[in-house]
Scaffold this active site. Structure first.
Site, PDB file in Angstrom:
ATOM      1  N   LYS A  66     -19.001  13.794 -38.705  1.00 13.98           N
ATOM      2  CA  LYS A  66     -19.089  13.942 -37.253  1.00 13.98           C
ATOM      3  C   LYS A  66     -19.954  15.159 -36.928  1.00 13.98           C
ATOM      4  O   LYS A  66     -19.651  16.283 -37.343  1.00 13.98           O
ATOM      5  CB  LYS A  66     -17.700  14.115 -36.631  1.00 13.98           C
ATOM      6  CG  LYS A  66     -17.737  14.185 -35.109  1.00 13.98           C
ATOM      7  CD  LYS A  66     -16.354  14.400 -34.537  1.00 13.98           C
ATOM      8  CE  LYS A  66     -16.416  14.395 -33.015  1.00 13.98           C
ATOM      9  NZ  LYS A  66     -17.319  15.426 -32.472  1.00 13.98           N
ATOM     10  N   ASP A  68     -21.818  17.881 -34.320  1.00 17.86           N
ATOM     11  CA  ASP A  68     -21.466  18.575 -33.086  1.00 17.86           C
ATOM     12  C   ASP A  68     -22.744  19.032 -32.398  1.00 17.86           C
ATOM     13  O   ASP A  68     -23.301  20.079 -32.716  1.00 17.86           O
ATOM     14  CB  ASP A  68     -20.573  19.788 -33.401  1.00 17.86           C
ATOM     15  CG  ASP A  68     -19.977  20.394 -32.137  1.00 17.86           C
ATOM     16  OD1 ASP A  68     -19.997  19.726 -31.093  1.00 17.86           O
ATOM     17  OD2 ASP A  68     -19.494  21.537 -32.201  1.00 17.86           O
ATOM     18  N   GLU A 208     -16.617  19.218 -38.515  1.00 13.61           N
ATOM     19  CA  GLU A 208     -15.959  18.756 -37.290  1.00 13.61           C
ATOM     20  C   GLU A 208     -14.932  17.664 -37.560  1.00 13.61           C
ATOM     21  O   GLU A 208     -13.898  17.599 -36.922  1.00 13.61           O
ATOM     22  CB  GLU A 208     -17.012  18.211 -36.313  1.00 13.61           C
ATOM     23  CG  GLU A 208     -17.754  19.271 -35.544  1.00 13.61           C
ATOM     24  CD  GLU A 208     -16.872  19.883 -34.484  1.00 13.61           C
ATOM     25  OE1 GLU A 208     -16.390  19.169 -33.602  1.00 13.61           O
ATOM     26  OE2 GLU A 208     -16.650  21.101 -34.551  1.00 13.61           O
TER      27      GLU A 208
END
Length: 349
Positions: A66, A68, A208
């Site tokens: 993930k 960011d 993340e």
């Protein structure tokens, strides 16, 4: 006896003075079908990941890190490159290095889905660094540090791929942006592993979290569940409704006062003073001073030296848990979300 070479039926070259012509082109048969091409969409609403507590299990799912940053779509068009935010705003000029890299892609027309990020020294995406590279909230300057992590291909050389399975879209994307590419456009690589084990590794490395994607699913705009996100640390967008003044803190900001949505109302969820640096505090103060109001937009309880603002700014806040009375615990400020990013505000049940 050897046979003499066969004479050509027609001379290869005519007389030097003769005008050489190709055979006249036959007229196209109107009944002959055209190669079907799909019109290139002007904009595609992004597919959004549904937040879950645990990663889904099974061979139907693949995982990615993930990232960011800012969700972007790169449009490679005959007339040039367009870089659109999640909200449809044109931010081409904010990412000159990504634009240049898109011009070098070996494709005539394409739409790439991905995330603009700035990596820290450990190779982790850092939203605060991304904002600094853009000159603060609003993209006041072009970022030469941001790179584009591509994770989907929605349109490719005249063909709309949204109805194709993820596996096929990824196959074409990997031809366009090869794995291990280290330029300004890179591939967000898929990882085939046990989801829970992979999440533990991601969290141990300070990432993340994970995105899980159903490998046989088409690309569907909105938050339908074909993509799932699992976070190592909880983070959400909260509306800034004011701040407490402090002569000892950066920018004179002691704490930001935050609110979430609950139905049609706003609910105060506490404050945050951790995570501000000199640049982010100065940018925040400049933005908030334009929004000062006399009465608070939400009941914050009794606050000394509080300045209240219209609830228009969305702050990305990282936190560990909630208190029993609905306040954030161990909260840290990560940055301001831009309206162009269509940042979602936390909704309480």
């Amino acid at each position: 006896m050897t046979k003499p070479p066969r004479k050509p039926s027609k001379p290869l070259l005519g007389d030097a003075d003769a005008l050489l012509r190709s055979r006249p082109r036959r007229r196209r048969d109107p009944a002959q079908p055209n190669l079907p091409l799909d019109p290139m969409p002007d904009r595609i609403e992004p597919c959004l990941a549904l937040l879950k507590a645990k990663p889904p299990k099974g061979d139907d799912w693949v995982y990615e890190i993930k990232w960011d940053g800012y969700r972007l779509a790169i449009h490679v068009e005959p007339r040039g490159i367009r870089i659109l935010t999640r909200g449809g705003h044109d931010w081409t000029n904010c990412f000159p290095a990504i634009k240049q890299a898109a011009l070098w892609l070996p494709v005539g027309t394409a739409i790439l889905d991905g995330e603009a990020v700035v990596l820290d020294e450990q190779g982790r995406s850092d939203f605060g660094l991304l904002q600094q590279s853009l000159g603060g909230r609003g993209g006041k300057k072009g970022s030469s540090d941001a790179i584009f992590m591509a994770f989907d291909l929605l349109y490719f050389d005249g063909h709309d791929l949204r109805n194709s399975e993820l596996d096929m879209r990824r196959h074409l994307l990997e031809d366009l942006v090869p794995p291990k590419e280290q330029g300004d456009i890179r591939l967000s690589e898929e990882i085939e592993a046990d989801g829970e084990a992979l999440l533990r590794v991601a969290c141990a490395h300070g990432l993340e979290g994970l995105i899980a994607k159903r490998r046989d699913a088409p690309y569907s705009s909105g938050r339908l569940g074909d993509w799932v996100k699992v976070k190592c640390v909880q983070s959400d967008g909260f509306l800034i409704v004011g701040y407490e003044k402090s002569t000892a803190s950066l920018g004179g900001i002691g704490r930001l006062l935050l609110a979430a949505r609950k139905g049609n109302e706003l609910v105060y969820v506490g404050g945050v003073g951790t995570g501000l640096n000199e640049r982010s505090a100065a940018d925040l103060r400049e933005q908030m001073d334009k929004l000062i109001i006399g009465k608070p937009a939400v009941d914050t309880g009794r606050k000394r030296n509080a300045v209240f603002v219209r609830p228009e700014l969305v702050a990305e806040i990282e936190y560990r848990a909630w208190t029993h009375d609905g306040k954030l615990r161990h909260a840290a400020y990560k940055g301001l979300r831009h309206t162009a990013d269509n940042a979602a505000v936390c909704v309480l049940e």
